[in-house]
Write a protein that holds these residues in place. Structure first.
Motif, short mmCIF file in Angstrom:
data_model
loop_
_atom_site.label_atom_id
_atom_site.label_comp_id
_atom_site.label_asym_id
_atom_site.label_seq_id
_atom_site.Cartn_x
_atom_site.Cartn_y
_atom_site.Cartn_z
N ARG B 17 -56.00 -53.93 18.75
CA ARG B 17 -55.51 -54.61 19.94
C ARG B 17 -53.98 -54.51 20.03
NH1 ARG B 17 -57.04 -59.68 18.75
NH2 ARG B 17 -59.17 -58.94 18.36
N ARG B 18 -53.34 -54.78 18.88
CA ARG B 18 -51.88 -54.76 18.91
C ARG B 18 -51.33 -53.36 19.15
NH1 ARG B 18 -49.20 -59.19 15.07
NH2 ARG B 18 -50.94 -60.65 14.99
N LEU B 19 -51.97 -52.39 18.53
CA LEU B 19 -51.52 -51.02 18.73
C LEU B 19 -51.68 -50.64 20.20
CD1 LEU B 19 -52.99 -49.43 15.51
CD2 LEU B 19 -50.59 -49.38 16.17
N ALA B 20 -52.81 -51.00 20.76
CA ALA B 20 -53.07 -50.67 22.16
C ALA B 20 -52.00 -51.29 23.05
CB ALA B 20 -54.45 -51.15 22.57
N GLY B 21 -51.61 -52.51 22.70
CA GLY B 21 -50.60 -53.19 23.50
C GLY B 21 -49.28 -52.46 23.49
N ALA B 22 -49.06 -51.61 22.48
CA ALA B 22 -47.81 -50.86 22.40
C ALA B 22 -48.06 -49.38 22.71
CB ALA B 22 -47.18 -51.01 21.02
N ASP B 23 -49.21 -49.09 23.32
CA ASP B 23 -49.58 -47.71 23.64
C ASP B 23 -49.57 -46.83 22.40
OD1 ASP B 23 -50.12 -47.77 26.44
OD2 ASP B 23 -47.98 -48.11 26.77
N GLN B 24 -50.09 -47.38 21.33
CA GLN B 24 -50.16 -46.58 20.12
C GLN B 24 -51.60 -46.52 19.64
OE1 GLN B 24 -47.28 -48.35 17.47
NE2 GLN B 24 -45.66 -47.12 18.38
N ARG B 25 -51.84 -45.58 18.73
CA ARG B 25 -53.24 -45.33 18.32
C ARG B 25 -53.50 -45.81 16.91
NH1 ARG B 25 -52.21 -39.31 20.45
NH2 ARG B 25 -52.09 -39.83 22.66
N TYR B 26 -54.73 -46.22 16.70
CA TYR B 26 -55.13 -46.63 15.35
C TYR B 26 -55.68 -45.39 14.65
CZ TYR B 26 -56.61 -50.02 11.84
OH TYR B 26 -56.75 -50.75 10.69
N THR B 27 -54.77 -44.60 14.12
CA THR B 27 -55.18 -43.32 13.53
C THR B 27 -55.76 -43.51 12.14
OG1 THR B 27 -53.01 -42.99 12.54
CG2 THR B 27 -53.34 -42.14 14.77
N HIS B 28 -56.28 -42.42 11.61
CA HIS B 28 -56.87 -42.45 10.28
C HIS B 28 -55.87 -42.94 9.24
CE1 HIS B 28 -59.23 -41.40 6.80
NE2 HIS B 28 -58.28 -40.60 6.37
N LEU B 29 -54.66 -42.41 9.31
CA LEU B 29 -53.65 -42.79 8.31
C LEU B 29 -53.36 -44.28 8.37
CD1 LEU B 29 -51.05 -39.87 8.41
CD2 LEU B 29 -52.93 -40.27 6.81
N ARG B 30 -53.27 -44.79 9.56
CA ARG B 30 -52.97 -46.22 9.70
C ARG B 30 -54.14 -47.05 9.20
NH1 ARG B 30 -49.75 -45.76 15.54
NH2 ARG B 30 -47.98 -44.67 14.59
N ARG B 31 -55.32 -46.53 9.43
CA ARG B 31 -56.50 -47.24 8.95
C ARG B 31 -56.50 -47.26 7.42
NH1 ARG B 31 -61.36 -48.59 11.87
NH2 ARG B 31 -60.46 -47.76 13.79
N VAL B 32 -56.10 -46.15 6.82
CA VAL B 32 -56.03 -46.08 5.36
C VAL B 32 -55.05 -47.13 4.84
CG1 VAL B 32 -55.28 -44.67 3.41
CG2 VAL B 32 -56.72 -43.67 5.18
N LEU B 33 -53.91 -47.22 5.50
CA LEU B 33 -52.90 -48.21 5.07
C LEU B 33 -53.48 -49.62 5.13
CD1 LEU B 33 -49.55 -47.00 6.70
CD2 LEU B 33 -50.20 -46.97 4.28
N VAL B 34 -54.08 -49.95 6.24
CA VAL B 34 -54.61 -51.30 6.41
C VAL B 34 -55.73 -51.57 5.40
CG1 VAL B 34 -55.88 -52.82 7.98
CG2 VAL B 34 -53.95 -51.49 8.82
N GLU B 35 -56.62 -50.62 5.23
CA GLU B 35 -57.72 -50.77 4.27
C GLU B 35 -57.16 -51.01 2.87
OE1 GLU B 35 -61.06 -50.55 4.67
OE2 GLU B 35 -61.29 -49.72 6.69
#
Lengths: 151, 151
Positions: B17-35
């Motif tokens: 949601r937050r990424l979308a609000g900034a017109d950014q994508r929840y990419t694989h790398l970002r998912r890895v970081l969060v996980e």
DNA sequence: AACGGAATGATAATCACTCTCATTCTGGTC
DNA sequence: GACCAGAATGAGAGTGATTATCATTCCGTT
């Protein structure tokens, strides 16, 4: 309260003692560092210190600050920006906590009320022992807005 | 409790949601970081993260961590050594404090009791407001010896 | 006065972190 | 399903705080 130039004798005596124990000298530069930190009442950055004592070269400031840290006379405080901040160890000043301004990054000392301190000490011990730790120190950091940045 | 791979859906949803609000994508790398951060249960350094996820280049790790910090998803924690440590923002995990081992530098989470938390929050606010500050967050850091280093 | 270890300070080196930029990917649109 | 615009990527250069180097100077002791 003592004047800026007249830091309580005991601080200098303590520093002298510790330096002597490590076969080191309490030189003029080191004295300037200790005086400056003692007079500030908040953690200072190296640029701040050098600015207020131009006779002190940057490299010497860093080297002597490190020496004082190794002796336990000075403590390094992590701030919001990428400058380290330094303050006298609590045993040479007094137990306190910090409040950091989220906007301008300034760090100031906060002297806790007995009530706060009691809650902190007891609970810290209880919680930590649940995880098998032996707690020796505690530090409360508050984040907020300083008077200037509130406007 | 969810498994390491199965971080609660709500975290991913919130980040998306937050990424979308900034017109950014929840990419694989970002998912890895969060996980990785969610699975750790303690603040991690970039070297630790890169080591546990070799497909993640250092520069991307730093860049994406910065992006997540800007979005308020991740918080930077100052440690004892000169490596920054990162953890999920409290609103995505839970409010907690840290205990740092003075010997090995490890940082672990401490979850306070509601009673402590109430006393802490009130007392801290009262003390800080005396100095004209408006407090928004508080963070308790305990220093001690971890079970392994006590031996 | 001489000796030895500590301190100094200008400079070079280090190291975490950030920026650059050419390339690649993604997600919508026709 | 090719196209386009903007976002993301990643290798490498750059930045800036901090540390190490080292020849010189200082200080205390004999």
């Amino acid at each position: 309260m003592s004047s800026a130039a007249g830091i309580s004798r005991s601080v200098h005596e303590a520093v002298t003692r510790r330096l002597a124990g490590a076969d080191q000298r309490y030189t003029h530069l080191r004295r300037v560092l200790v005086e400056t930190l003692a007079a500030a009442g908040r953690p200072l950055t190296i640029p701040e210190i050098v600015a207020s004592a131009p006779e002190l070269p940057q490299s010497s400031a860093y080297r002597n600050m490190t020496a004082l840290i190794d002796l336990g006379v000075v403590r390094r405080v992590a701030g919001a920006d990428d400058h380290g901040r330094f303050e006298l160890a609590e045993e040479l000043s007094s137990h306190h906590h910090h409040i950091v301004c989220a906007t301008c990054g300034k760090v100031e000392d906060v002297h806790p009320s007995p009530k706060l301190e009691r809650a902190l000490g007891e609970a810290a011990r209880a919680v930590a022992e649940e995880q098998g730790y032996e707690v020796t120190e505690h530090q409360l950091d508050l984040l907020g807005l300083c008077p200037a940045c509130r406007e």
